[in-house]
Design a protein around this motif. Structure first.
Motif, PDB file in Angstrom:
ATOM      1  N   TYR A  52       0.843  -1.189   0.000  1.00 51.63           N
ATOM      2  CA  TYR A  52       0.000   0.000   0.000  1.00 51.63           C
ATOM      3  C   TYR A  52       0.882   1.244   0.000  1.00 51.63           C
ATOM      4  N   HIS A  53       0.339   2.298  -0.534  1.00 49.31           N
ATOM      5  CA  HIS A  53       0.946   3.593  -0.252  1.00 49.31           C
ATOM      6  C   HIS A  53       0.715   3.871   1.235  1.00 49.31           C
ATOM      7  N   PRO A  54       1.681   4.480   1.936  1.00 50.10           N
ATOM      8  CA  PRO A  54       1.483   4.691   3.378  1.00 50.10           C
ATOM      9  C   PRO A  54       0.170   5.392   3.704  1.00 50.10           C
ATOM     10  N   TYR A  55      -0.278   6.287   2.845  1.00 47.91           N
ATOM     11  CA  TYR A  55      -1.533   6.980   3.136  1.00 47.91           C
ATOM     12  C   TYR A  55      -2.717   6.028   3.012  1.00 47.91           C
ATOM     13  N   THR A  75      10.054  15.156  -4.827  1.00 45.66           N
ATOM     14  CA  THR A  75       8.790  14.558  -5.246  1.00 45.66           C
ATOM     15  C   THR A  75       8.982  13.051  -5.353  1.00 45.66           C
ATOM     16  N   PRO A  76       8.109  12.286  -4.683  1.00 45.44           N
ATOM     17  CA  PRO A  76       8.311  10.837  -4.713  1.00 45.44           C
ATOM     18  C   PRO A  76       8.133  10.276  -6.124  1.00 45.44           C
ATOM     19  N   PRO A  77       8.881   9.226  -6.451  1.00 40.30           N
ATOM     20  CA  PRO A  77       8.780   8.626  -7.786  1.00 40.30           C
ATOM     21  C   PRO A  77       7.513   7.793  -7.918  1.00 40.30           C
ATOM     22  N   GLY A 134       8.315  18.187  -2.150  1.00 35.54           N
ATOM     23  CA  GLY A 134       8.389  16.843  -1.594  1.00 35.54           C
ATOM     24  C   GLY A 134       7.067  16.118  -1.658  1.00 35.54           C
ATOM     25  N   CYS A 135       6.918  15.133  -0.766  1.00 36.96           N
ATOM     26  CA  CYS A 135       5.706  14.316  -0.756  1.00 36.96           C
ATOM     27  C   CYS A 135       4.579  15.060  -0.066  1.00 36.96           C
ATOM     28  N   CYS A 136       3.371  14.984  -0.654  1.00 36.77           N
ATOM     29  CA  CYS A 136       2.258  15.734  -0.087  1.00 36.77           C
ATOM     30  C   CYS A 136       1.869  15.211   1.295  1.00 36.77           C
ATOM     31  N   PHE A 137       2.231  13.986   1.614  1.00 38.93           N
ATOM     32  CA  PHE A 137       1.795  13.348   2.858  1.00 38.93           C
ATOM     33  C   PHE A 137       2.834  13.487   3.973  1.00 38.93           C
ATOM     34  N   GLN A 138       3.913  14.223   3.696  1.00 40.07           N
ATOM     35  CA  GLN A 138       5.064  14.227   4.616  1.00 40.07           C
ATOM     36  C   GLN A 138       4.726  14.572   6.059  1.00 40.07           C
ATOM     37  N   ARG A 139       3.781  15.500   6.259  1.00 35.25           N
ATOM     38  CA  ARG A 139       3.550  15.965   7.633  1.00 35.25           C
ATOM     39  C   ARG A 139       2.853  14.919   8.492  1.00 35.25           C
ATOM     40  N   ARG A 140       2.121  14.040   7.882  1.00 34.55           N
ATOM     41  CA  ARG A 140       1.333  13.103   8.694  1.00 34.55           C
ATOM     42  C   ARG A 140       1.783  11.657   8.513  1.00 34.55           C
ATOM     43  N   CYS A 141       2.768  11.407   7.679  1.00 37.57           N
ATOM     44  CA  CYS A 141       3.111  10.033   7.324  1.00 37.57           C
ATOM     45  C   CYS A 141       3.766   9.301   8.485  1.00 37.57           C
ATOM     46  N   PRO A 142       3.193   8.162   8.885  1.00 40.68           N
ATOM     47  CA  PRO A 142       3.831   7.403   9.977  1.00 40.68           C
ATOM     48  C   PRO A 142       5.086   6.645   9.517  1.00 40.68           C
ATOM     49  N   ARG A 143       5.324   6.554   8.225  1.00 43.41           N
ATOM     50  CA  ARG A 143       6.481   5.806   7.730  1.00 43.41           C
ATOM     51  C   ARG A 143       7.553   6.712   7.143  1.00 43.41           C
ATOM     52  N   ARG A 144       7.394   7.974   7.372  1.00 40.89           N
ATOM     53  CA  ARG A 144       8.295   8.956   6.782  1.00 40.89           C
ATOM     54  C   ARG A 144       9.747   8.528   6.992  1.00 40.89           C
ATOM     55  N   ILE A 145      10.543   8.598   5.918  1.00 43.55           N
ATOM     56  CA  ILE A 145      11.901   8.060   6.060  1.00 43.55           C
ATOM     57  C   ILE A 145      12.962   9.138   6.199  1.00 43.55           C
ATOM     58  N   GLY A 146      12.624  10.377   6.081  1.00 46.40           N
ATOM     59  CA  GLY A 146      13.651  11.389   6.287  1.00 46.40           C
ATOM     60  C   GLY A 146      13.457  12.586   5.391  1.00 46.40           C
ATOM     61  N   ARG A 167       3.143   6.274  -5.366  1.00 46.85           N
ATOM     62  CA  ARG A 167       4.111   7.367  -5.359  1.00 46.85           C
ATOM     63  C   ARG A 167       4.685   7.528  -3.956  1.00 46.85           C
ATOM     64  N   CYS A 168       5.867   6.945  -3.749  1.00 48.37           N
ATOM     65  CA  CYS A 168       6.472   6.997  -2.421  1.00 48.37           C
ATOM     66  C   CYS A 168       7.961   6.742  -2.567  1.00 48.37           C
ATOM     67  N   HIS A 169       8.727   7.318  -1.642  1.00 49.28           N
ATOM     68  CA  HIS A 169      10.173   7.112  -1.675  1.00 49.28           C
ATOM     69  C   HIS A 169      10.584   5.740  -1.160  1.00 49.28           C
ATOM     70  N   ILE A 170       9.715   5.095  -0.396  1.00 50.68           N
ATOM     71  CA  ILE A 170      10.067   3.767   0.114  1.00 50.68           C
ATOM     72  C   ILE A 170       9.974   2.762  -1.037  1.00 50.68           C
ATOM     73  N   PRO A 171      11.029   1.996  -1.244  1.00 46.72           N
ATOM     74  CA  PRO A 171      10.985   1.003  -2.337  1.00 46.72           C
ATOM     75  C   PRO A 171       9.854   0.002  -2.114  1.00 46.72           C
ATOM     76  N   ILE A 209      14.342  13.340   2.613  1.00 47.08           N
ATOM     77  CA  ILE A 209      14.043  13.121   1.197  1.00 47.08           C
ATOM     78  C   ILE A 209      12.549  13.289   0.924  1.00 47.08           C
ATOM     79  N   CYS A 210      11.727  12.898   1.918  1.00 45.69           N
ATOM     80  CA  CYS A 210      10.279  13.043   1.784  1.00 45.69           C
ATOM     81  C   CYS A 210       9.872  14.518   1.732  1.00 45.69           C
ATOM     82  N   ASP A 211      10.652  15.369   2.425  1.00 43.63           N
ATOM     83  CA  ASP A 211      10.308  16.786   2.453  1.00 43.63           C
ATOM     84  C   ASP A 211      10.778  17.516   1.208  1.00 43.63           C
TER      85      ASP A 211
HETATM   86  S1  SF4 Z   1       7.328   9.636   0.321  1.00 46.34           S
HETATM   87 FE1  SF4 Z   1       7.869   9.666   2.450  1.00 46.34          FE
HETATM   88  S2  SF4 Z   1       6.301  10.900   3.413  1.00 46.34           S
HETATM   89 FE2  SF4 Z   1       5.537  10.370   1.408  1.00 46.34          FE
HETATM   90  S3  SF4 Z   1       4.381   8.554   1.759  1.00 46.34           S
HETATM   91 FE3  SF4 Z   1       6.375   7.872   1.198  1.00 46.34          FE
HETATM   92  S4  SF4 Z   1       7.418   7.627   3.160  1.00 46.34           S
HETATM   93 FE4  SF4 Z   1       5.587   8.830   3.544  1.00 46.34          FE
END
Ligand code: SF4
Ligand SMILES: Nc1ncnc2c1ncn2[C@@H]1O[C@H](COP(=O)(O)OP(=O)(O)OP(=O)(O)O)[C@@H](O)[C@H]1O
Ligand code: SF4
Ligand SMILES: [Mg+2]
Lengths: 297, 316, 692
Positions: free
Chosen positions: C600-603, C655-657, C636-648, C668-672, C650-652
């Motif tokens: 899933y996407h974290p959101y 733009t996630p791939p 950066g990622c639109c979900f950065q402020r609330r994401c429980p899996r935020r990785i650092g 669309r997320c930076h986590i592989p 890079i999310c801020d």
């Molecule tokens: S890019 Fe970062 S902030 Fe956005 S959903 Fe993925 S882990 Fe969360």
């Protein structure tokens, strides 16, 4: 050709609506009282020429400033004219002017207000700023100025009052329409590709009829006050036409000698305006309710 | 906050400019110019021409408007046609008298109407409400000249308490005016209380049936605290704007009452000016009233913005 | 425990209508609660839940009256108390937490003061002690920066924060019983999950008894131990929540439970027939007769009483039905039907609507923008940005996301009501003009909208006939007779009879109105229907019927749907593909089966975790942070402020791939993807088991 058979049905629908308003009016005691007063006045206004005992200018030289008697039920004024006759006839002109002026006011002011709400944007903003400025000048002053310039013919009085009250109706109608303009059924009509005139006529206006009706009743009562006040000041309905406002002015100085010439027109005028307001108040209360709960299921 | 005040001021100036144009246009552009209006039926070609020349009526309207406005801004409204004195001098005492009348009426109307409106709202559909509401319809419906006439009949003709009409000059001392101002004040109070009262009643009912008043009751708060702390501010806030409208009505819509009692105020002067086609006088009084109207509305807007937390943070 | 905390005995309350007769709202309700008990009260809208809840505080809304029975709190009848003693119970012994905190908090008072006055009144606190306790309470409901927050006015808080303040206010007097009236209705699913957790936590730490009023079975399942079901003002079933959920006895309870769409099944539940009686429509016998499959002559003539079922292993399970044994014997209820079954999914369908890199903003333009800037109004951010999506002929694309994510904005843009600032829209292979007015007339009928609330979308002054007439008159050359026939046929298609033609919207129920709105859309014979939260305003018992109707019409007419919803269970039942939207940006898009399974996407993951399923004891696993987002982040990622899996960082910053997880499934997320797959559990299969 749109089918003609739709017409009676439309008529029945709108009659149904009127009947519903009527029923809710009747449910309130104040409304019923107001309605009865108004109906009596309207009857007198229409029938008075056929029932008055004298002509309004007949002079009874022997009876000046007489108290009520069998001969002169309301007494006579300083010229010896029969007050009963003059009071019965004295509302006709004012009522006619007020009803027509209010109709004109609600028609143009209401329509413009609705259109402004619908158009919105800069046009609305600019026109409303102008309307605000017009409202800053007391309405009666405007009427005075125009009447002085153009004379006191009925047509002038009607149009002038119709103009003055129309300006304030714009605000009310626009405010009421704004509540609907953003609603989904208007959005649905726009998305459907309806023409703008159709949206205003079919979707918007039916929802504003009741507001406009209440507005009409209130404006009519204010216009009656205004025209009587103008007559009192000497700028309204001109002698020899008998008029309540003018009669109060003429007889006021004689209050100490004979109050009848002041008292009877005062009672006539006040009772009519109070009646209109009682009915109008009950009407708006009836309409303000959630009418969907009233509808038979 | 400063920005807001500046913005409001600019809007007021725009409004007043439009008002000035309308007032000028209405007095100036209506059929017949001052001169014909002034001479009326007795106009002669020579007299008209002389007067037009004297007042520069042959110049284009825009030019005359510019001149009138710039003079008005400097406090010069020209000379009265009927009295041949500067308008400003004629007006100043009458303005004082009108402010006295309107101010006194407001002084009674505002607390009285607010109180009665709140009582009617609190006791909705019970006896006090029925009495107050019906009374207010009667008060609202009865034209001012009718109320005035009845007061004269009862209080001065019947009981001989007050002079029925004023026979004083406009520059009479206030002390002399006081007995004369009583009945006009009562008339205005009756007529204008009714509107304010009805508005306050409606607002009160809306606030009292709101969720937050129900919630305050369910917290166990005493009725007094619910009414005074939770409901009252929310009743009074929207009332401020209505009060402003009423105030400008009391100061600018009083000519009927002033005529009834022959009270030497602006309204009385206006009616005379209209009868005499005294255009500079009409223009001055109309503009003065409009300024008061705009001023009170501006004041009400600013006060509400200052007091209402929602507006305060919304408009920064 | 010898004395119950609360005992309601034969309570009947009513209102006097303007016509003068009494209408009963709560009817002969008997119910008791022990200390620390959590009781859920469910029922359809208008069945009298709120009215009943308020009687526990001795409160009746204007016009209300107790006609019979009593409400005893620790043995004292609250309706017998003099006003001052009643006031001392309210807030201190029994407190209420209102449905909509935004209208229940006084707008002109700071939130701190509104809590403090309860403490002063009931606990006599003052000075520093008072201030300290207010802060403590706010911290207890997990509000941030409480020192500053106490001084705010209600309008300066978000919906979730307001609800927390209301809860703190309810807790302030240390009540023994809390009455919660729909405390999470209208909140986003994530916020709702946080509040539900908070309530459970409060219950465990304070031992306060709770009456939790809701129409939402899932919410009740998360908070309550016991469940009472209300129908037409009566309690028809009352028992331990596990028992009622696992083994409902009353036909109404069974219908209600069966009509809740479930995340864990791909199908749609069975809708209930009919509608509840309006107050005052009292008939003799059981109120449920018109909707009951088991009704017989006994039911029509004799009122059933609430009686124990006396089944082994069950503690006190009450039901109000003559034939409950027969009902139980009839076997399990609630068939789920797969709407997609039997439809062949043509994956190669041609594209109907294509949006490419669409940006939409509500910002003003031209002079108005200058004025706004001068007035110091903040420039509104781009509501929707870089929105790219394709809808194929005959398919249903669902758009999900929290409120404010821009779902309706996109629908408005497609409908031509709000021109996009940038990007391109193609319809049927041709460029689609950006406003309705500039689209050719023959284009209009091809795109139709159905709105959330039929009360607002149907003109209250028109009859159904006039409503259906509008599109027919506009799009087709038909005479009056033809249009009338067509309107009648359309009503049949939405399972209404032509008798409805002369009715006004005010004379129909919510479900019926929404059917008329559906009929109006289909009168145009559209290729694409934009369905904006079309079932959100409806009771669950009728929601399923409207969804089924939509699915059926699609099968017959081949129209494509853009189905906007916040309800993930509904989406699962009706959609072919799903796009998950956050702050106007797409996070994830793909076929429905892929969206509801890892990765899933974290959101999406937090959304799915937050959905309260009607499974007792279930708890949300992983939640997004409950913060109010004023506007999307600039980079950066639109979900950065609330994401429980935020990785650092890079999310801020970046733009996630767009990662392709399967065919047509983009995350669309930076986590592989691999990492996501490994760390995520299957939330759907998880949500069907209780996790006590
Ligand atoms: S890019 Fe970062 S902030 Fe956005 S959903 Fe993925 S882990 Fe969360
Ligand atoms: N003051 C009132 N006067 C008349 N009828 C009322 C009043 N308050 C509520 N009702 C009616 O009583 C019935 C029950 O209302 P109540 O608010 O208790 O229902 P509810 O179950 O809480 O509904 P919802 O789920 O929509 O909140 C409704 O039909 C409503 O219209
Ligand atoms: S009593 Fe009869 S009608 Fe009522 S729920 Fe039971 S079986 Fe159905
Ligand atoms: Mg409720």
């Amino acid at each position: 050709m749109r089918s003609l058979s739709a017409v009676p049905k439309r008529l029945a629908q709108s009659l149904g609506w009127i009947a519903q308003v009527w029923r809710s009016l009747r449910r309130s005691r104040q409304g019923t009282i107001g309605l009865i007063i108004v109906i009596v006045h309207m009857f007198i206004a229409v029938a008075s020429p056929y029932i008055v005992p004298y002509a309004h200018h007949d002079i009874d030289g022997k009876n000046r400033l007489a108290a009520p008697s069998a001969e002169h039920p309301f007494g006579t004024d300083s010229f010896g004219r029969d007050l009963f006759t003059r009071v019965l006839l004295g509302g006709r002109a004012a009522i006619g002017v007020a009803l027509l002026a209010a109709a004109i006011a609600v028609l143009w002011g209401g329509l413009l207000g609705i259109l402004l709400a619908f158009i919105g944007g800069r046009v609305d903003e600019v026109v409303m700023r102008f309307v605000d400025a017009l409202l800053a000048i007391p309405g009666l002053l405007v009427v005075l100025l125009i009447v002085v310039a153009l004379g006191t013919e009925f047509s002038v009085l009607i149009l002038t009052l119709g103009y003055a009250y129309g300006v304030s109706t714009i605000r009310v109608a626009r405010g009421a329409a704004l509540g609907f303009v953003a609603s989904d059924f208007i959005t649905a009509a726009r998305a459907r590709g309806e023409r703008k005139t159709n949206i205003v006529l079919r979707e918007l206006i039916p929802n504003l009829l009741d507001v406009l009706l209440v507005e009409y009743v209130m404006r009519a009562s204010w216009a009656l006050t205004a025209i009587s006040s103008l007559s009192y000041l000497g700028f309204g309905i001109a002698p020899p036409t008998p008029d309540w406002g003018r009669m109060v002015f003429e007889n006021q100085v004689l209050l100490a000698v004979s109050p009848w010439g002041t008292l009877f027109p005062v009672i006539a005028l006040a009772s009519l305006i109070i009646g209109i307001n009682l009915a109008g108040d009950a009407l708006s209360k009836a309409i303000g309710l959630d009418r969907s709960q009233e509808a038979p299921t | 906050m400063v920005k807001l005040i500046v913005q409001r001021l600019i809007f007021s100036v725009i409004t007043l400019t439009i008002v000035a144009i309308v007032v000028f246009a209405m007095t100036d552009l209506l059929p017949g110019d001052w001169a014909t209006a002034y001479f009326g039926r007795w106009a002669t070609e020579a007299g008209l021409a002389a007067m037009r020349e004297e007042y520069g009526l042959n110049r284009p309207a825009t030019e005359r408007f510019a001149e009138w406005l710039s003079n008005a801004l400097q406090g010069d409204f020209g000379a009265s046609l009927s009295r041949n004195e500067p308008v400003v001098e004629l007006i100043s005492f009458r303005l004082r008298n009108s402010l006295l009348l309107g101010g006194l009426a407001a002084l009674f109307t505002i607390p009285l109407a607010t109180l009665l409106g709140i009582i009617a709202g609190l006791r909705r559909d019970r006896t006090p409400d029925v009495i107050i509401s019906t009374g207010s319809i009667v008060g609202m419906s009865t034209p001012e000249f009718v109320i005035g006439t009845l007061l004269i009949w009862i209080l001065s003709v019947g009981l001989g308490l007050f002079p029925s009409i004023t026979l004083l000059n406009p520059d009479a001392p206030i002390a002399d005016l006081l007995p004369n101002v009583v009945m006009p004040t009562v008339t205005l109070t009756i007529a204008s209380s009714a509107y304010l009262l009805r508005m306050v009643r409606t607002i009160t009912i809306n606030v009292l049936t709101s969720d937050y008043v129900e919630m305050a009751t369910l917290k166990g708060l005493p009725r007094a605290r619910v009414v005074f702390r939770h409901a009252l501010p929310n009743i009074l806030l929207p009332t401020i704007n209505i009060m402003a409208l009423m105030l400008s009505g009391l100061l600018g819509g009083t000519f009927v009452v002033e005529v009834v009692f022959n009270y030497p105020g602006l309204g009385r002067a206006l009616v005379d000016a209209v009868s005499f086609r005294d255009v500079p006088m009409i223009q001055a009084i109309a503009l003065l009233w409009a300024v008061m109207y705009v001023f009170f509305n501006l004041g009400a807007d600013l006060v509400t913005t200052f007091l209402d937390p929602r507006l305060r943070s919304l408009r920064g | 425990m010898s004395q119950k905390l609360l005992e309601v005995d034969g309570l009947t309350t009513g209102f006097r209508t303007r016509a003068g007769q009494f209408v009963q709202v709560v009817r002969n309700v008997s119910l008791s609660m022990g200390r620390g008990e959590t009781l859920g009260l469910v029922g359809e809208s208008g069945c009298g839940k709120t009215t009943f809840g308020m009687t526990l505080l001795g409160h009746l809304r204007p016009g209300g009256q107790v006609l019979a029975g009593s409400v005893r709190f620790e043995g004292v009848d609250v309706f017998d108390l003099p006003p001052d003693e009643l006031a001392s119970i309210r807030g201190q012994r029994v407190a209420v937490i209102p449905q909509s905190a935004s209208s229940a908090l006084t707008p002109t008072m700071r939130v701190g003061e509104q809590i403090a006055e309860v403490l002063t009144l009931h606990l006599g606190l003052a000075g520093a002690e008072l201030e300290e306790r207010v802060l403590e309470l706010l911290a207890q409901v997990h509000l941030p920066q409480v020192d500053e927050l106490v001084r705010r006015f209600p309008h300066e808080l978000s919906g979730g924060q307001l609800q927390r303040v209301a809860i703190a206010m309810g807790l302030a007097g240390r009540p023994e019983l809390l009455v919660l009236d729909e405390p999470t209705t209208g909140l986003d699913v994530t916020t709702q999950a946080h509040i539900l957790d908070l309530l459970r936590e409060i219950q465990e730490s304070t031992g306060t008894a709770m009456l939790y009023i809701s129409h939402d079975m899932g919410a009740i399942a998360r908070v309550c131990d016991r469940l009472a079901v209300m129908y037409a003002g009566e309690i028809v079933e009352d028992g331990a929540i596990d028992d009622v959920f696992a083994d409902p006895v009353h036909p109404y309870t069974r219908g209600l439970l069966g009509s809740v769409p479930r995340l864990s099944y791909a199908g749609l539940p069975q809708a209930m027939a009919g509608r509840p009686p309006a107050p005052g429509e009292d008939a003799v016998g059981c109120a449920f007769v018109p909707r009951c499959a088991f009704a017989d002559e006994t039911c029509r003539t004799i009122d059933p009483a609430l009686e124990p079922t006396d089944r082994k292993g069950k503690i006190r399970h009450l039901v109000q039905c003559h034939h409950w044994q027969r009902v139980v014997a009839s076997g399990p209820s609630g068939q789920m039907r797969d709407l997609k079954a039997g439809l062949d999914q043509d994956a190669e369908a041609e594209p109907l609507l294509e949006l490419t890199e669409v940006d939409i903003t509500y910002a003003k333009r031209g002079l108005a923008a200058l004025v706004a800037r001068w007035r110091g109004e903040p420039e509104p951010p781009t509501t929707v940005s870089g929105f790219t999506i394709t809808i194929h002929r005959g398919e249903t694309l669902a758009l999900v996301g929290e409120s404010g994510s821009g779902k309706s904005t996109i629908a408005r843009t497609i409908a031509g009501l709000l021109p996009p600032r940038a990007g391109r829209i193609d319809f049927g292979g041709q460029d689609l003009a950006s406003t309705v007015e500039s689209r050719p007339a023959e284009m209009h009928h091809r795109i139709q909208i159905i709105f959330q609330n039929p009360d607002a979308s149907l003109n209250p002054r028109h009859t159904v006939k006039q409503i259906l007439d509008a599109p027919l008159r506009l799009y087709f050359e038909m005479d009056g007779k033809g249009r009338l026939d067509r309107s009648g046929a359309l009503l049949e298609e939405v399972r209404l009879t032509p008798r409805y033609l002369e009715r006004h919207p005010g004379q129909m129920s919510g479900g019926e109105k929404q059917r008329v709105a559906v009929a109006r859309a289909f009168a145009a014979e559209p290729d694409l229907v934009l369905c904006d939260e079309v079932t959100s305003a409806l009771d669950v018992s009728v929601q399923a019927a409207v969804l089924e109707l939509l699915a059926g019409l699609q099968a017959d007419r081949g129209a494509a749907y853009l189905f906007i919803s916040h309800d993930l269970a509904v989406v699962r039942a009706i959609a072919d593909r799903v796009a998950v939207l956050y702050q106007g940006r797409i996070c994830e898009v793909g076929p429905v089966a892929d969206i509801y399974a890892p990765p899933y996407h974290p959101y999406t993951e937090t959304l799915l975790a937050a959905v309260p399923e009607p499974v007792p004891g279930a708890r949300a696993q992983l939640l997004a942070k409950d913060v109010q987002e004023a506007e999307p982040p600039a980079r950066g990622c639109c979900f950065q402020r609330r994401c429980p899996r935020r990785i650092g960082s890079i999310c801020d910053d970046e733009t996630p791939p767009s990662q392709l997880a399967a065919e047509g499934h983009v995350i669309r997320c930076h986590i592989p993807l691999e990492e996501l797959r490994e760390s995520q559990v299957d939330l759907i299969s998880l949500s069907s088991v209780a996790t006590h």
